[in-house]
Design a protein around this motif. Structure first.
Motif, short mmCIF file in Angstrom:
data_model
loop_
_atom_site.label_atom_id
_atom_site.label_comp_id
_atom_site.label_asym_id
_atom_site.label_seq_id
_atom_site.Cartn_x
_atom_site.Cartn_y
_atom_site.Cartn_z
N GLN A 62 0.87 -1.18 0.00
CA GLN A 62 0.00 0.00 0.00
C GLN A 62 0.91 1.23 0.00
O GLN A 62 1.76 1.39 0.89
CB GLN A 62 -0.91 0.00 1.22
CG GLN A 62 -1.95 1.10 1.16
CD GLN A 62 -2.92 1.03 2.32
OE1 GLN A 62 -2.51 0.78 3.46
NE2 GLN A 62 -4.19 1.27 2.05
N ARG A 63 0.71 2.08 -1.00
CA ARG A 63 1.57 3.25 -1.16
C ARG A 63 1.40 4.19 0.04
O ARG A 63 0.29 4.52 0.42
CB ARG A 63 1.28 3.97 -2.46
CG ARG A 63 1.69 3.15 -3.68
CD ARG A 63 1.51 3.90 -4.97
NE ARG A 63 2.25 5.13 -5.01
CZ ARG A 63 3.52 5.27 -5.38
NH1 ARG A 63 4.21 4.20 -5.73
NH2 ARG A 63 4.10 6.44 -5.42
N GLY A 64 2.52 4.63 0.59
CA GLY A 64 2.52 5.50 1.75
C GLY A 64 2.60 6.98 1.42
O GLY A 64 2.61 7.81 2.32
N HIS A 65 2.71 7.32 0.13
CA HIS A 65 2.83 8.73 -0.27
C HIS A 65 2.23 8.91 -1.66
O HIS A 65 1.97 7.94 -2.37
CB HIS A 65 4.29 9.20 -0.24
CG HIS A 65 5.19 8.38 -1.11
ND1 HIS A 65 5.28 8.55 -2.48
CD2 HIS A 65 6.04 7.36 -0.83
CE1 HIS A 65 6.14 7.68 -2.98
NE2 HIS A 65 6.61 6.94 -2.00
N ASN A 66 2.03 10.14 -2.04
CA ASN A 66 1.51 10.44 -3.38
C ASN A 66 2.64 10.40 -4.39
O ASN A 66 3.79 10.64 -4.03
CB ASN A 66 0.84 11.83 -3.39
CG ASN A 66 -0.53 11.76 -2.77
OD1 ASN A 66 -1.29 10.84 -3.04
ND2 ASN A 66 -0.83 12.73 -1.93
N ALA A 117 7.64 -3.75 6.02
CA ALA A 117 7.39 -2.58 5.18
C ALA A 117 8.47 -1.52 5.35
O ALA A 117 8.93 -1.28 6.47
CB ALA A 117 6.03 -1.97 5.51
N GLN A 118 8.86 -0.92 4.25
CA GLN A 118 9.77 0.23 4.27
C GLN A 118 8.92 1.45 4.60
O GLN A 118 8.13 1.90 3.78
CB GLN A 118 10.46 0.38 2.91
CG GLN A 118 11.40 1.54 2.84
CD GLN A 118 11.91 1.74 1.41
OE1 GLN A 118 11.17 1.56 0.46
NE2 GLN A 118 13.17 2.10 1.29
N PRO A 119 9.06 2.03 5.80
CA PRO A 119 8.13 3.08 6.24
C PRO A 119 8.14 4.35 5.39
O PRO A 119 7.15 5.06 5.34
CB PRO A 119 8.57 3.37 7.68
CG PRO A 119 9.93 2.78 7.82
CD PRO A 119 10.07 1.71 6.79
N GLU A 120 9.24 4.63 4.68
CA GLU A 120 9.30 5.84 3.86
C GLU A 120 8.38 5.74 2.65
O GLU A 120 7.94 6.76 2.11
CB GLU A 120 10.73 6.11 3.37
CG GLU A 120 11.73 6.36 4.46
CD GLU A 120 12.29 5.07 5.05
OE1 GLU A 120 12.73 5.11 6.22
OE2 GLU A 120 12.25 4.02 4.38
N GLU A 121 8.09 4.52 2.16
CA GLU A 121 7.31 4.36 0.95
C GLU A 121 6.05 3.53 1.11
O GLU A 121 5.10 3.70 0.35
CB GLU A 121 8.18 3.71 -0.15
CG GLU A 121 9.34 4.56 -0.60
CD GLU A 121 10.07 3.95 -1.77
OE1 GLU A 121 9.42 3.29 -2.60
OE2 GLU A 121 11.29 4.14 -1.86
#
Length: 190
Positions: free
Chosen positions: A60-64, A132-136
């Motif tokens: 799930q994408r964490g940013h736009n 999960a890589q929290p930045e992405e």
């Protein structure tokens, strides 16, 4: 995602002021001093479809752009990096899973202001634990194809999922062809 390239004013090779010349019927920024030609702006991305125990790995994408959407793991190819190496790296970074490419099953070509090409690999699970890589990535997991239909998934991802579920193989790496350049690779029909 829209990208508007800013034209070069000076040659990135020698620093001389660029001029506009018509090459192949198109205006191109050129250097009259060293013959540099700016052929355009390009990006190359990769995505990996990884099935394991009847379920596919999604993030799930964490940013736009696309924050909150579920998609296959992937990202940009670094300069000097092969597409096969890039997808292995991206999956490991985003999910903690180790995988290897089996074949190329899809290619999206988007020739906008910045020519954007995206290569989708069918991957093989090698090991690892979901992290999960929290930045992405805001969430991740393995899902059945039926579960995928209930998630907010972009059309490209859903189309590739459906194709990968029924296809056995796409273009595969052929290491036996002697290519020019040490990082060159050839993917072709088996």
């Amino acid at each position: 995602m829209s990208y508007k390239a800013t034209p070069y004013n000076f040659c990135p090779v020698c620093g001389y002021p660029l001029q506009t010349s018509i090459i192949d019927t198109l205006p191109r920024r050129t250097c009259p001093e060293c013959s540099y030609v700016h052929w355009g702006d390009f990006s190359l991305g990769v995505g990996g479809l990884l099935w394991h125990d009847g379920k596919v790995l999604l993030v799930q994408r964490g940013h736009n752009p696309g924050k909150g959407m579920w998609t296959i793991p992937g990202g940009y190819v670094d300069q000097g990096e092969s597409i096969g190496t890039a997808i292995v790296r991206e999956i490991q970074e985003e999910t903690g899973i180790t995988a290897r490419p089996l074949s190329i099953i899809a290619l999206r070509d988007r020739p906008t202001e910045k020519h954007d090409t995206y290569v989708i690999f069918l991957m093989e699970f090698m090991g690892g634990n979901l992290q999960a890589q929290p930045e992405e990535v805001s969430d991740l997991g393995f899902f059945t194809l039926e579960e995928c239909h209930t998630l907010p998934i972009p059309a490209l991802t859903l189309s590739a999922l459906q194709a990968s579920h029924s296809a056995s193989q796409g273009l595969v790496l052929n290491p036996d062809v002697d290519l020019i350049g040490p990082l060159s690779t050839l993917y072709q029909m088996p």
